[in-house]
Design an enzyme around this catalytic site. Structure first.
Site, PDB file in Angstrom:
ATOM      1  N   ASN A   1       7.090   8.731   5.704  1.00 23.81           N
ATOM      2  CA  ASN A   1       6.327   7.980   4.567  1.00 23.81           C
ATOM      3  C   ASN A   1       6.036   6.899   4.885  1.00 23.81           C
ATOM      4  O   ASN A   1       6.789   5.953   5.523  1.00 23.81           O
ATOM      5  CB  ASN A   1       6.744   7.863   3.092  1.00 23.81           C
ATOM      6  N   GLY A   2       4.659   6.267   4.587  1.00 26.99           N
ATOM      7  CA  GLY A   2       4.224   4.817   4.682  1.00 26.99           C
ATOM      8  C   GLY A   2       3.223   4.803   5.749  1.00 26.99           C
ATOM      9  O   GLY A   2       2.430   5.711   5.874  1.00 26.99           O
TER      10      GLY A   2
ATOM     11  N   GLU B   1      -6.564   1.167 -26.008  1.00 30.89           N
ATOM     12  CA  GLU B   1      -6.280   2.438 -25.801  1.00 30.89           C
ATOM     13  C   GLU B   1      -4.810   2.998 -26.069  1.00 30.89           C
ATOM     14  O   GLU B   1      -4.629   4.106 -26.580  1.00 30.89           O
ATOM     15  CB  GLU B   1      -7.055   2.988 -24.504  1.00 30.89           C
TER      16      GLU B   1
ATOM     17  N   HIS C   1     -21.944 -16.760 -32.263  1.00 31.04           N
ATOM     18  CA  HIS C   1     -23.191 -16.260 -32.638  1.00 31.04           C
ATOM     19  C   HIS C   1     -22.948 -14.815 -33.731  1.00 31.04           C
ATOM     20  O   HIS C   1     -23.736 -14.027 -33.853  1.00 31.04           O
ATOM     21  CB  HIS C   1     -24.110 -15.749 -31.274  1.00 31.04           C
TER      22      HIS C   1
ATOM     23  N   GLU D   1     -11.402  -5.440 -19.181  1.00 30.67           N
ATOM     24  CA  GLU D   1     -10.098  -4.429 -19.040  1.00 30.67           C
ATOM     25  C   GLU D   1      -9.195  -4.879 -19.954  1.00 30.67           C
ATOM     26  O   GLU D   1      -8.364  -3.854 -20.417  1.00 30.67           O
ATOM     27  CB  GLU D   1      -9.849  -4.869 -17.609  1.00 30.67           C
TER      28      GLU D   1
ATOM     29  N   TRP E   1       0.387  13.268   1.365  1.00 31.26           N
ATOM     30  CA  TRP E   1      -0.791  12.874   0.356  1.00 31.26           C
ATOM     31  C   TRP E   1      -1.728  12.167   1.430  1.00 31.26           C
ATOM     32  O   TRP E   1      -1.166  11.152   2.009  1.00 31.26           O
ATOM     33  CB  TRP E   1      -0.419  11.782  -0.808  1.00 31.26           C
TER      34      TRP E   1
ATOM     35  N   LYS F   1      -7.420  -1.921 -22.330  1.00 39.95           N
ATOM     36  CA  LYS F   1      -6.069  -1.415 -22.204  1.00 39.95           C
ATOM     37  C   LYS F   1      -5.209  -1.558 -23.438  1.00 39.95           C
ATOM     38  O   LYS F   1      -4.551  -0.688 -23.926  1.00 39.95           O
ATOM     39  CB  LYS F   1      -5.443  -2.493 -21.123  1.00 39.95           C
TER      40      LYS F   1
ATOM     41  N   ARG G   1       4.415  14.049  -7.610  1.00 41.47           N
ATOM     42  CA  ARG G   1       4.052  12.729  -6.783  1.00 41.47           C
ATOM     43  C   ARG G   1       2.609  13.201  -6.225  1.00 41.47           C
ATOM     44  O   ARG G   1       1.876  12.368  -5.639  1.00 41.47           O
ATOM     45  CB  ARG G   1       4.674  12.462  -5.736  1.00 41.47           C
TER      46      ARG G   1
ATOM     47  N   LYS H   1      -6.983  12.133 -18.986  1.00 36.48           N
ATOM     48  CA  LYS H   1      -6.996  11.558 -17.819  1.00 36.48           C
ATOM     49  C   LYS H   1      -8.084  11.440 -16.918  1.00 36.48           C
ATOM     50  O   LYS H   1      -8.893  10.647 -16.243  1.00 36.48           O
ATOM     51  CB  LYS H   1      -5.712  11.912 -16.740  1.00 36.48           C
TER      52      LYS H   1
ATOM     53  N   CYS I   1       3.384  10.577  -0.718  1.00 34.78           N
ATOM     54  CA  CYS I   1       4.079  11.478   0.376  1.00 34.78           C
ATOM     55  C   CYS I   1       5.655  12.052  -0.248  1.00 34.78           C
ATOM     56  O   CYS I   1       6.034  10.756  -0.895  1.00 34.78           O
ATOM     57  CB  CYS I   1       4.085  10.977   1.530  1.00 34.78           C
TER      58      CYS I   1
END
Ligand code: F6R
Length: 574
Positions: A97-98, A457, A473, A450, A73, A454, A27, A569, A2
């Site tokens: 907001n919040g 990429e 192995h 992960e 949002w 990261k 945003r 994305k 928001c």
């Protein structure tokens, strides 16, 4: 997330607020609204969707010297016109907001009938109720933290009062300063077309803005220091950070808090103990989140948890029982393979649950049940804050009867984020590697997956994650003098085993970085990133370390961090 804009000054309040909201569009939002004073009356206009829908209301110029506006949002309730801000109750009109954590409790206490599904309307009802006692809004703001639990940045207009009021706690708010003009905003870009001078409101500070700005805390006036923003609009949108990725990494304390707060006092967290088997399906990082929670879920509920790559799952034979659950994880909610896997499960008659960030996305709409993470808009292609919010939400499903264990999460995340210099230093060594290996076992192995993704990429350095026992192995033949090996040890049960594997690569000259919360032999590591934490959420802290190592490695190599080559994305093709 928001956005808030407010204006007090000349007759152009509507123009300024709409322009400010436009500058906060990056945003993300799904509805917008504005309240303005005309004559002695407060008028409110709201619209679902984009700002041009709201602007339709202002085709004929309206003069006003006081207005507050908001882009929403959705967190509590659908993204529709009724839920859009501003919310007005009695003499009080607010944008917020919040998250108000105790809004249900307050609603019952006030015996208030809501028109919307929002926590914000309850906050407005509360402020109005208190205001009616002695008609002193500053007194209400002084005491608000005694009754309101949660985070809030609020812009307030009071009937028959020509001032603008605001308050903040754990959600940012600034006051912009120009010649006989004042602004409030959640973010600097909202005011930059008019001024670059502003005050930052700190927690529990509140202000009255009339023909000057008075800031208070606990009833005492505060002398504020003026800030000057010296960068351009693009920098402002990144909150002063060089890249969206770093901004999003740094936002993690806030968005994790928001995710936690959204479900803390709700009944939405599904009881997983009623299922006999669970499949978790996703792509890329979302798949890694599933891997990270698999072992914890299996231990906790004593049931098999199968973690599957969505592009494989959609074509394989799926075995299921009547008490089977498929959890799909997706930040965008639009990933084609994840959607196909979800539809497959639905067609087989299996119950489905989606963990999604983008409200109203296809996966969110198609699943039987959706739980939204509260990560806000994620702009950098490489996911960071969505990953940690997804992991948190899945951990919350595992520990739904004991959410207190997450109470210190924010502090612990801030602690990791304060060690930037160490990550910068280690990254300078990592970038010398032709290959980088990540070693760990069980849940530690999932963090390796992960961390490796990261790094490769965004830095384009080849890296691989290995279940630590597997290296010998075959792949160990690639380890030579100074090959960076990043090992993770947070799982006590297999700590000694991973330590043995680290000794094997050390003997071959590897540059060893160890991320751990365990005691390990002194001479084993070239660098130790010690996480002083044995909590169930330690994985979130480890992942943030790995995000920072990847970020600073890519930065050192001058890569296009927010938009790495060949990547998108949202992957809406198979
Ligand atoms: C990696 C990354 C991707 C996404 C994957 C799934 O940093 O961002 O691997 O995790 O493309 O995307 P969502 O979560 O939108 O389904």
């Amino acid at each position: 997330m928001c956005g808030i804009v407010g204006y007090k000054g000349k007759d152009k309040a509507i123009e300024v607020v709409l322009n400010g909201l436009k500058n906060l569009e990056y945003r993300g939002y799904d509805s917008a609204g504005i309240a303005y004073v005309q004559g002695n009356k407060i008028k409110i206009k709201k619209a679902q969707g984009k700002l041009f829908n709201l602007e339709e209301n202002f085709k004929n110029k309206i003069e006003s010297n006081l207005a507050i506006g908001h882009t929403r949002w959705a967190t509590h309730g659908e993204p529709n016109q009724i839920n859009a801000h501003p919310h007005r109750v009695g003499n009080i009109t607010i944008v917020h907001n919040g998250i108000i954590e105790n809004y249900n409790e307050l609603k019952n206490k006030l015996n208030y009938q809501s028109k919307s599904d929002t926590d914000t309307e309850i906050l407005a009802a509360y402020i109005n109720d208190e205001y009616q006692k002695n008609k002193n809004i500053l007194e209400v703001l002084k005491n608000i933290n005694k009754d309101i639990i949660g985070s809030y940045a609020v812009g307030i207009i009071v009937d028959n009062d020509d001032s603008l009021y605001c308050i903040r706690k754990d959600s940012p708010l600034i006051i912009g300063l120009a010649e006989s003009e004042y602004f409030i905003a959640s973010d600097v870009p909202a005011i930059l077309d008019y001024t670059n001078e502003y005050y930052i409101l700190e927690n529990d500070e509140y202000a009255k803005i009339a023909d000057r700005v008075d800031v208070y805390k606990n009833g005492k006036e505060i002398k504020k220091k003026k800030n000057i923003f010296e960068f351009d609009m693009e920098a402002a949108k990144k909150n002063g950070y060089e890249h969206y990725m770093l901004k999003e990494i740094m936002e993690q304390p806030t968005v994790l808090y928001n995710t936690l707060a959204a479900y803390k006092n709700s009944d939405d967290l599904v009881d997983l103990s009623k299922y006999s088997e669970i499949d978790i399906v996703g792509c890329g990082s979302a798949y890694h989140v599933g891997m990270a929670v698999k072992y914890i879920m299996e231990e906790k509920f004593n049931l098999p948890v199968n973690v599957e790559i969505a592009s494989e799952y959609r074509y394989k034979k799926v075995f299921y029982t009547s008490k089977h659950l498929v959890i799909v994880i997706s930040q965008s909610g639009e990933t084609a393979d994840t959607l196909a896997a979800l539809m497959k499960a639905k067609n087989l008659g299996i119950e489905t649950l989606a963990i999604v960030n983008v409200v109203g996305s296809t996966i969110a709409r198609e699943a039987d049940k959706v739980l939204y993470i509260k990560a806000g808009v994620e702009k950098a292609v490489a996911t960071t804050k969505a990953y940690t919010c997804q992991l948190l939400l899945l951990l919350m499903l595992c520990y739904r009867n004991d959410l207190k264990i997450f109470d210190k999460l924010n502090d612990d995340v801030n602690d990791v984020l304060s060690k930037i210099d160490m990550f910068k230093k280690i990254s300078k060594k990592i970038i010398n590697g032709k290959d980088v290996f990540f070693l760990g076992r069980l849940d530690d192995y999932s963090y390796c997956l992960e961390g490796s993704l990261k790094l490769k990429e965004i830095s384009y350095i080849h890296s691989e994650a290995y279940a630590a026992g597997e290296l010998k192995h075959g792949t160990i033949s690639l380890v030579e003098e100074n090959t960076p090996v990043i090992s993770i040890i947070t799982n006590k049960i297999i700590a000694d085993k991973t330590i043995s594997n680290i000794k094997e690569v050390k003997a071959r000259g590897a540059y060893n970085v160890i991320i751990t919360n365990q005691k390990i032999p002194n001479d084993l590591a070239d660098e130790i990133i010690y996480i002083d934490n044995k909590k169930e959420y330690v994985g979130i802290l480890v992942i943030i370390c790995l995000q920072l190592l990847a970020y600073y490695s890519a930065l050192e190599l001058g890569r296009d961090i927010d938009m790495p080559r060949n990547l998108a994305k949202s992957v809406t093709v198979e």
